[in-house]
Design a protein around this motif. Structure first.
Motif, PDB file in Angstrom:
ATOM      1  N   GLY A  21    -120.717  20.468  94.737  1.00 41.30           N
ATOM      2  CA  GLY A  21    -120.223  20.898  93.443  1.00 41.30           C
ATOM      3  C   GLY A  21    -119.141  19.949  92.961  1.00 41.30           C
ATOM      4  N   THR A  22    -118.220  20.460  92.145  1.00 42.14           N
ATOM      5  CA  THR A  22    -117.110  19.657  91.631  1.00 42.14           C
ATOM      6  C   THR A  22    -115.828  20.084  92.330  1.00 42.14           C
ATOM      7  N   TYR A  23    -115.138  19.125  92.905  1.00 38.20           N
ATOM      8  CA  TYR A  23    -113.946  19.413  93.694  1.00 38.20           C
ATOM      9  C   TYR A  23    -112.798  18.508  93.282  1.00 38.20           C
ATOM     10  N   LEU A  24    -111.587  19.002  93.515  1.00 32.30           N
ATOM     11  CA  LEU A  24    -110.382  18.184  93.492  1.00 32.30           C
ATOM     12  C   LEU A  24    -109.924  18.039  94.933  1.00 32.30           C
ATOM     13  N   LEU A  25    -109.714  16.799  95.343  1.00 36.44           N
ATOM     14  CA  LEU A  25    -109.275  16.515  96.703  1.00 36.44           C
ATOM     15  C   LEU A  25    -107.875  15.917  96.663  1.00 36.44           C
ATOM     16  N   PHE A  26    -107.022  16.334  97.581  1.00 38.80           N
ATOM     17  CA  PHE A  26    -105.651  15.843  97.667  1.00 38.80           C
ATOM     18  C   PHE A  26    -105.455  15.277  99.067  1.00 38.80           C
ATOM     19  N   LEU A  27    -105.456  13.945  99.172  1.00 39.97           N
ATOM     20  CA  LEU A  27    -105.476  13.297 100.472  1.00 39.97           C
ATOM     21  C   LEU A  27    -104.131  12.654 100.778  1.00 39.97           C
ATOM     22  N   ASN A  28    -103.588  12.997 101.924  1.00 35.04           N
ATOM     23  CA  ASN A  28    -102.290  12.531 102.393  1.00 35.04           C
ATOM     24  C   ASN A  28    -102.517  11.343 103.322  1.00 35.04           C
ATOM     25  N   PRO A  29    -101.860  10.194 103.084  1.00 32.72           N
ATOM     26  CA  PRO A  29    -102.107   9.020 103.931  1.00 32.72           C
ATOM     27  C   PRO A  29    -101.685   9.215 105.373  1.00 32.72           C
ATOM     28  N   HIS A  30    -100.893  10.269 105.638  1.00 34.88           N
ATOM     29  CA  HIS A  30    -100.441  10.528 107.000  1.00 34.88           C
ATOM     30  C   HIS A  30    -101.475  11.297 107.819  1.00 34.88           C
ATOM     31  N   ILE A  31    -102.565  11.714 107.179  1.00 43.53           N
ATOM     32  CA  ILE A  31    -103.598  12.482 107.869  1.00 43.53           C
ATOM     33  C   ILE A  31    -104.896  11.688 107.847  1.00 43.53           C
ATOM     34  N   PRO A  32    -105.497  11.401 109.009  1.00 40.87           N
ATOM     35  CA  PRO A  32    -106.748  10.636 109.032  1.00 40.87           C
ATOM     36  C   PRO A  32    -107.895  11.428 108.413  1.00 40.87           C
ATOM     37  N   TYR A  33    -108.736  10.746 107.636  1.00 39.08           N
ATOM     38  CA  TYR A  33    -109.851  11.427 106.990  1.00 39.08           C
ATOM     39  C   TYR A  33    -110.997  10.463 106.754  1.00 39.08           C
ATOM     40  N   GLN A  72     -94.007  17.612 101.401  1.00 37.26           N
ATOM     41  CA  GLN A  72     -93.606  19.008 101.304  1.00 37.26           C
ATOM     42  C   GLN A  72     -94.297  19.726 100.149  1.00 37.26           C
ATOM     43  N   SER A  73     -95.110  19.002  99.380  1.00 34.17           N
ATOM     44  CA  SER A  73     -95.858  19.613  98.284  1.00 34.17           C
ATOM     45  C   SER A  73     -96.880  20.597  98.830  1.00 34.17           C
ATOM     46  N   PRO A  74     -97.104  21.707  98.141  1.00 26.42           N
ATOM     47  CA  PRO A  74     -98.127  22.658  98.596  1.00 26.42           C
ATOM     48  C   PRO A  74     -99.506  22.034  98.726  1.00 26.42           C
ATOM     49  N   LEU A  75     -99.764  20.942  98.015  1.00 30.09           N
ATOM     50  CA  LEU A  75    -101.086  20.329  98.039  1.00 30.09           C
ATOM     51  C   LEU A  75    -101.207  19.234  99.092  1.00 30.09           C
ATOM     52  N   PHE A  76    -100.124  18.501  99.359  1.00 32.50           N
ATOM     53  CA  PHE A  76    -100.197  17.385 100.290  1.00 32.50           C
ATOM     54  C   PHE A  76     -99.562  17.695 101.646  1.00 32.50           C
ATOM     55  N   LYS A  77     -98.859  18.792 101.745  1.00 29.98           N
ATOM     56  CA  LYS A  77     -98.177  19.136 102.978  1.00 29.98           C
ATOM     57  C   LYS A  77     -99.166  19.325 104.114  1.00 29.98           C
ATOM     58  N   ILE A  78     -98.834  18.785 105.275  1.00 31.30           N
ATOM     59  CA  ILE A  78     -99.686  18.983 106.442  1.00 31.30           C
ATOM     60  C   ILE A  78     -99.746  20.477 106.731  1.00 31.30           C
ATOM     61  N   GLY A  79    -100.952  20.987 106.819  1.00 31.75           N
ATOM     62  CA  GLY A  79    -101.141  22.427 106.987  1.00 31.75           C
ATOM     63  C   GLY A  79    -101.713  23.065 105.743  1.00 31.75           C
ATOM     64  N   SER A  80    -101.734  22.322 104.619  1.00 31.89           N
ATOM     65  CA  SER A  80    -102.311  22.846 103.386  1.00 31.89           C
ATOM     66  C   SER A  80    -103.762  22.402 103.253  1.00 31.89           C
ATOM     67  N   ALA A  81    -104.565  23.227 102.579  1.00 27.18           N
ATOM     68  CA  ALA A  81    -105.959  22.866 102.347  1.00 27.18           C
ATOM     69  C   ALA A  81    -106.018  21.709 101.359  1.00 27.18           C
ATOM     70  N   PRO A  82    -106.817  20.658 101.617  1.00 28.59           N
ATOM     71  CA  PRO A  82    -106.836  19.486 100.744  1.00 28.59           C
ATOM     72  C   PRO A  82    -107.845  19.552  99.617  1.00 28.59           C
ATOM     73  N   LEU A  83    -108.610  20.654  99.492  1.00 28.87           N
ATOM     74  CA  LEU A  83    -109.666  20.661  98.488  1.00 28.87           C
ATOM     75  C   LEU A  83    -109.695  21.961  97.705  1.00 28.87           C
ATOM     76  N   PHE A  84    -110.054  21.835  96.426  1.00 32.24           N
ATOM     77  CA  PHE A  84    -110.184  22.960  95.521  1.00 32.24           C
ATOM     78  C   PHE A  84    -111.506  22.818  94.784  1.00 32.24           C
ATOM     79  N   GLN A  85    -112.319  23.833  94.813  1.00 25.42           N
ATOM     80  CA  GLN A  85    -113.575  23.781  94.076  1.00 25.42           C
ATOM     81  C   GLN A  85    -113.354  24.324  92.677  1.00 25.42           C
ATOM     82  N   LEU A  86    -113.839  23.590  91.676  1.00 23.00           N
ATOM     83  CA  LEU A  86    -113.658  23.979  90.285  1.00 23.00           C
ATOM     84  C   LEU A  86    -114.861  24.761  89.781  1.00 23.00           C
TER      85      LEU A  86
END
Length: 291
Positions: free
Chosen positions: A65-77, A109-123
């Motif tokens: 589907g259509t997603y927004l992804l928020f990827l943190n460079p400190h987390i391997p993906y 520390q952002s809710p979107l990029f913080k380690i422990g937060s989900a990196p994807l949102f389905q629109l």
């Protein structure tokens, strides 16, 4: 207030308008190869319509589907494409670009990029046009001759981030798959809690891997192994990088002396701080301040 020495639009050159720390691409092509996001030092916001498999840290998701992804460079993906077509936008930016107006909290520390937060949102289908419009505006401004386009693009990017906070996430939080991920998240949060430094009298309570390990009640070797496993970087690199970022911010946004900055960042002597800063940035603290 604009300075009287500001460059007039008529005299602007390509160099004057060059964006630093930001790039956006439109993607509308067959998936002949799997996407390769080589700039691991950049944060990424991706708006993508596709079918793919996302591996992020120790978690994996099937996307359709259509997603927004928020990827943190400190987390391997990594991402595996499972369809013949993909469509959307890939926006890359540094932390300095998004936080350059003020010394706000780290993106980690952002809710979107913080380690422990989900990196994807389905629109939902009705949410896609508005979000696509934001990315289209950033893409257009990137090529425009507007002298303050960096500020405008930053506003659009922040709008996209804030709009997403109103959406229902795919998962509220990642479930830590193992102890290493949990310990790494605790370490990074403890590191960020020390910043920003608000006065010359404030000093960093934790400056070494051993001090962080003691606070987390683990052996320093165990902490180093966990952090390297999850982020790909040693504990000392995270500490050094964060202290360097804070040093730059203090040099550029305060009138504190180099000696005061050295003291609050944990350096007993200014010469130690000068040597540290030059090794990390290639310039002296005073040269950084003047620039």
């Amino acid at each position: 207030m604009l300075s009287s020495t500001a460059v007039s639009p008529a005299k602007l050159t390509t160099q004057d308008l060059k964006l630093k720390g930001f790039k956006i691409y439109a993607v509308d092509q067959p998936c002949t190869t799997k996407p390769h996001f080589s700039r691991r030092d950049y944060y990424k916001v991706i708006l993508m319509t596709t079918k793919a498999r996302l591996h992020y840290g120790h978690q994996s998701w099937e996307l359709d589907g259509t997603y927004l992804l928020f990827l943190n460079p400190h987390i391997p993906y990594s991402m595996e494409m499972l369809a013949d077509l993909r469509h959307g936008y890939i926006c890359l930016f540094t932390e300095e670009f998004i936080t350059s107006i003020d010394r706000s909290e780290s993106l980690q520390q952002s809710p979107l990029f913080k380690i422990g937060s989900a990196p994807l949102f389905q629109l939902r289908e009705d949410q896609v046009p508005f979000m696509s419009c934001i990315f289209q505006k950033m893409l257009a401004e990137q090529e425009a001759d507007y002298p303050f386009k960096d500020e405008l693009i930053r506003t659009y990017l922040q709008l996209a981030i804030h709009e997403v906070l109103h959406l229902q996430p795919a998962e509220a939080f990642l479930q830590y798959k193992n102890a290493a991920a949990r310990l790494t998240a605790q370490f990074l949060e403890l590191l960020e809690q020390q910043f920003p430094v608000e006065s010359p009298e404030q000093t960093l309570p934790l400056k070494t891997a051993q001090e962080f390990a003691d606070r987390l009640a683990v052996h320093v070797n165990h902490l180093n192994k966990a952090v390297k496993e999850v982020t790909g970087k040693p504990t000392s690199v995270h500490i050094t990088s964060r202290i360097t970022d804070e040093a730059k911010a203090l040099l550029q946004h305060t009138t504190w002396s180099v000696a005061e900055i050295a003291y609050c960042l944990g350096f007993a002597y200014s010469t130690y701080f000068n040597n540290f800063f030059k090794k990390q940035t290639g310039m002296t603290p005073l040269a950084c301040r003047k620039s």
